[in-house]
Write an enzyme that holds these catalytic residues in place. Structure first.
Site, PDB file in Angstrom:
ATOM      1  N   GLU A   1     -14.770  48.933  -6.696  1.00 25.70           N
ATOM      2  CA  GLU A   1     -14.373  50.212  -6.110  1.00 25.70           C
ATOM      3  C   GLU A   1     -13.861  50.034  -4.684  1.00 25.70           C
ATOM      4  O   GLU A   1     -12.921  50.722  -4.263  1.00 25.70           O
ATOM      5  CB  GLU A   1     -15.538  51.205  -6.160  1.00 25.70           C
ATOM      6  CG  GLU A   1     -16.064  51.501  -7.556  1.00 25.70           C
ATOM      7  CD  GLU A   1     -14.997  51.932  -8.551  1.00 25.70           C
ATOM      8  OE1 GLU A   1     -13.926  52.412  -8.116  1.00 25.70           O
ATOM      9  OE2 GLU A   1     -15.225  51.779  -9.761  1.00 25.70           O
TER      10      GLU A   1
ATOM     11  N   ASP B   1     -10.794  44.276 -10.269  1.00 23.28           N
ATOM     12  CA  ASP B   1     -11.704  43.309 -10.891  1.00 23.28           C
ATOM     13  C   ASP B   1     -11.653  41.969 -10.168  1.00 23.28           C
ATOM     14  O   ASP B   1     -12.692  41.356  -9.879  1.00 23.28           O
ATOM     15  CB  ASP B   1     -11.328  43.100 -12.362  1.00 23.28           C
ATOM     16  CG  ASP B   1     -11.819  44.229 -13.258  1.00 23.28           C
ATOM     17  OD1 ASP B   1     -12.662  45.030 -12.805  1.00 23.28           O
ATOM     18  OD2 ASP B   1     -11.367  44.298 -14.417  1.00 23.28           O
TER      19      ASP B   1
END
Length: 682
Positions: free
Chosen positions: A520, A584
């Site tokens: 995030e 990611d």
């Protein structure tokens, strides 16, 4: 509330007001071993297929339940949370002594009404007859526009386009009315524009679905079947005018601000000077539009389409939105169509469908019951510590970048330091004042809740931005980054194993929730998020040289993921999934660097025969273990900005030197990437 596709970038495609807080009770789904060898397929070389090496036996032993479209760690935890919430719902529904207007009474009565199948069956199609009859009375274009306004402004449905009031991307302290392309039923425009066997099958199922719902309102089979042609023609034109999902990821191209008069000139018969007050937004003189050409084309479509065909389309919008909340015949028809899209074998149980509905409509009421019983202050404190460690580590990595100038680094650090972390649940619960919930009126409860949420949304125009609002409810197993608030949020629902556990060693928590936190955070610096500044405004803070260097690295990520396939023949769309892939890649790298600061990360102590680094990477892999139905996998390639689970597992690790060392990956292994070709962005 409706949002543009930009607003929330989740990890996947999910105290009580005025009262003493009941004693917390920790939900426990802790396994005997956090990395259990019985789940691994050690006949597979980790350097050839790390996804199946880490998860192969688990996948064989955990077929997809018939009521699901996929089954993995996220689904297990969602099921676990759903069962916990089921108890809360049943307890509230059975509480005959609940104070009128209390959280327990309103949540309980909503659930009670949703489970009253006898009353729902008796009502049949009656709850929507008034809406359908109103459309029957339309006889001109003005009536069509009025009906579109009515459906939008009651929260009933969104025919032709999506409308919402939300933060202005270039002035994040101001809420603005905004328009987004929409109007189609199938999940993506390609279902209308691309002809192949899969899409033809879906088209035929859609035709049957439309006919089935119209027949249930009393139309003859011939009339019901004929309605498909009008709907398909209308939606196909709308689909052709839509931008692709990749194009919609560009926050600059999708920010177009017009005066209402100016925009109305090109979009007749839509007169936005008149429409906005009808949508309950008064005093606005301008509007933000993501795809202006769509609305120009849509105006021409409405002006040239026979009134009767437009009426069929407007009726269809009511039918498809209402079907899940009507009698069994409607629900069954809705599921029969969904089966073709997703491959799901049996319908999700009524209680679980209704839990999702209640969570989506009055989530702050249900959420208060959930966190009061199932979320501990200790979990929140541990998360705060992890977020701080990840933030410090990310700052160090920014400072050490060899491709970024000092000027841009300074701005990047300013943005990182301005992040607002939200953990567990909101600090200011919504009370839904004025929302009437009755134990004997299920469809009415749904309709009134939709109306309340719409009215709340439009009421924010002209008010200061409420940055305490959350984009997810507490039981949600997900997380998100919101660029206009420059915030990262982690609902209580995800703060459990396999993402997080008090009892686990640091390798497990950093490979799980640590990577989610890093994911995030990295969204603030992915290809979309990097275009927003520390204050949340859409503005360029990069030197042109640094922006070019970033794009060069991002393009390599696109190329890497374009090579991954689904169902042997369908390739991942590296452009659509770029933001999530960058998150990611950055998230796991940041989490690993933070893990190496812990005592375990600096040791070589074995646990169950595994080194700390091996446990870290295996923790990451088990988060993504998943079986998925082929129909769902094919659909997700079109609509999901996240890569498939196996690609998410291996995509980041093949770029991390530490993974090669941890598992002795050598040249010749299928996943081996030469060191000079490994991609490093953040």
């Amino acid at each position: 509330m409706k949002y543009s596709s930009l607003i929330y970038c989740g990890i996947v495609l999910i105290t009580i007001n005025g009262c003493a807080r009941p004693e917390s009770k920790k939900v426990s789904n802790i396994p005997d071993k956090f990395i259990d060898p019985v789940n691994m397929d050690t006949t597979v070389r980790p350097g050839d297929d790390f996804f199946h090496y880490a998860n192969g036996v688990w996948m064989k032993n955990n077929p997809i339940p018939d009521k699901e479209t996929r089954w993995g760690s996220f689904n297990e935890l969602r099921e676990f949370n759903a069962q916990a919430v089921k108890g809360l719902l049943e307890e509230a529904a059975a509480n005959t002594n609940a104070t009128p207007g209390s959280i327990e009474q309103r949540v309980g009565d909503f659930f009670k009404s949703s489970m009253d199948s006898l009353a729902i069956e008796e009502a049949g199609a009656k709850p929507i007859i008034e809406d359908l009859n109103r459309i029957d009375k339309i006889n001109d274009l003005k009536g069509i526009i009025n009906e579109i306004n009515h459906q939008q402004s009651t929260g009933l449905t969104s025919p032709f386009y999506d409308f919402y009031v939300y933060q202005d991307s270039k002035n994040a302290n101001k809420n603005m009315p905004q328009l987004s392309q929409g109007g189609i039923t199938l999940p993506d425009r390609d279902y209308y524009l691309v002809t192949n066997d899969r899409n033809n099958t879906i088209k035929e199922a859609y035709k049957k679905y439309i006919a089935a719902l119209f027949k249930l309102t009393g139309l003859s089979e011939e009339q019901a079947a004929a309605n498909f042609d009008a709907i398909w023609k209308t939606e196909s034109i709308l689909a052709k005018s839509q931008k692709s999902r990749v194009e919609m990821r560009d926050p600059i191209a999708t920010y177009n601000k017009f005066s209402l008069e100016q925009f109305s000139q090109n979009t007749q018969p839509f007169n936005w000077v008149e429409i906005l007050p009808a949508l309950k937004v008064n005093g606005a003189d301008s509007i933000i539009v993501d795809n202006p050409q769509f609305f120009i084309d849509e105006g021409k479509l409405i002006a040239s389409t026979p009134i009767e065909d437009l009426k069929v389309y407007l009726k269809w919008n009511i039918l498809k939105k209402s079907a899940p909340y009507l009698s069994k015949d409607f629900v069954d028809a809705n599921f029969a169509f969904a089966q073709v899209l997703s491959g799901q074998k049996v319908m999700t149980p009524r209680w679980q469908r209704n839990f999702t509905l209640i969570d989506n409509t009055i989530g702050d009421l249900l959420g208060q019951l959930y966190v009061a019983k199932y979320f501990t202050p200790e979990a929140k404190q541990r998360m705060q510590d992890l977020v701080k460690n990840l933030s410090v580590t990310f700052a160090e990595r920014i400072q050490d970048l060899d491709w970024m100038s000092e000027e841009t680094k300074k701005k990047a650090l300013e943005k990182l330091n301005a992040f607002t972390p939200k953990i567990g649940y909101t600090d200011k619960w919504e009370t839904y004042d004025g929302l009437e919930i009755n134990a004997d009126d299920f469809y009415g409860n749904v309709k009134r809740a939709d109306q309340w949420n719409y009215d709340y949304m439009v009421s924010q125009y002209g008010k200061p931005v409420d940055r305490t609002r959350w984009g997810m409810t507490p039981p949600t197993v997900n997380a998100y980054y919101n660029p206009v608030n420059n915030e990262i949020a982690f609902p209580a629902g995800i703060l459990q194993f396999p993402f997080f556990a008090f009892e686990a060693d640091d390798a497990i928590n950093y490979g799980g929730i640590g990577a989610v936190i890093g994911h995030e955070m990295t969204h603030g610096f992915d290809d979309q998020g990097r275009q927003f500044a520390a204050d949340g405004n859409l503005k360029d803070w990069w030197t042109s040289e640094d922006a070019t260097k970033f794009k060069e690295r991002a393009d390599k990520v696109v190329d890497q993921y374009n090579k991954y396939t689904v169902l042997d023949t369908i390739n991942v769309n590296g452009n659509l999934t770029l933001g999530e892939n960058l998150a990611d890649l950055g998230g796991l790298a940041i989490a690993y660097a933070a893990f190496k600061k812990t005592p375990q990360g600096q040791s070589n102590e074995l646990i169950d025969g595994l080194t700390p680094d091996q446990r870290f990477f295996l923790s990451w892999a088990q988060v993504w273990r998943m079986n998925i139905r082929p129909e769902t996998a094919a659909q997700f390639i079109l609509v999901d900005p996240h890569s498939p689970a196996d690609a998410r597992t291996v995509g980041p690790i093949v770029n991390m030197d530490a993974w090669y060392k941890a598992f002795n990956i050598q040249e010749g292994d299928k996943l081996f990437v030469p060191e000079k070709d490994r991609i490093k962005v953040w």
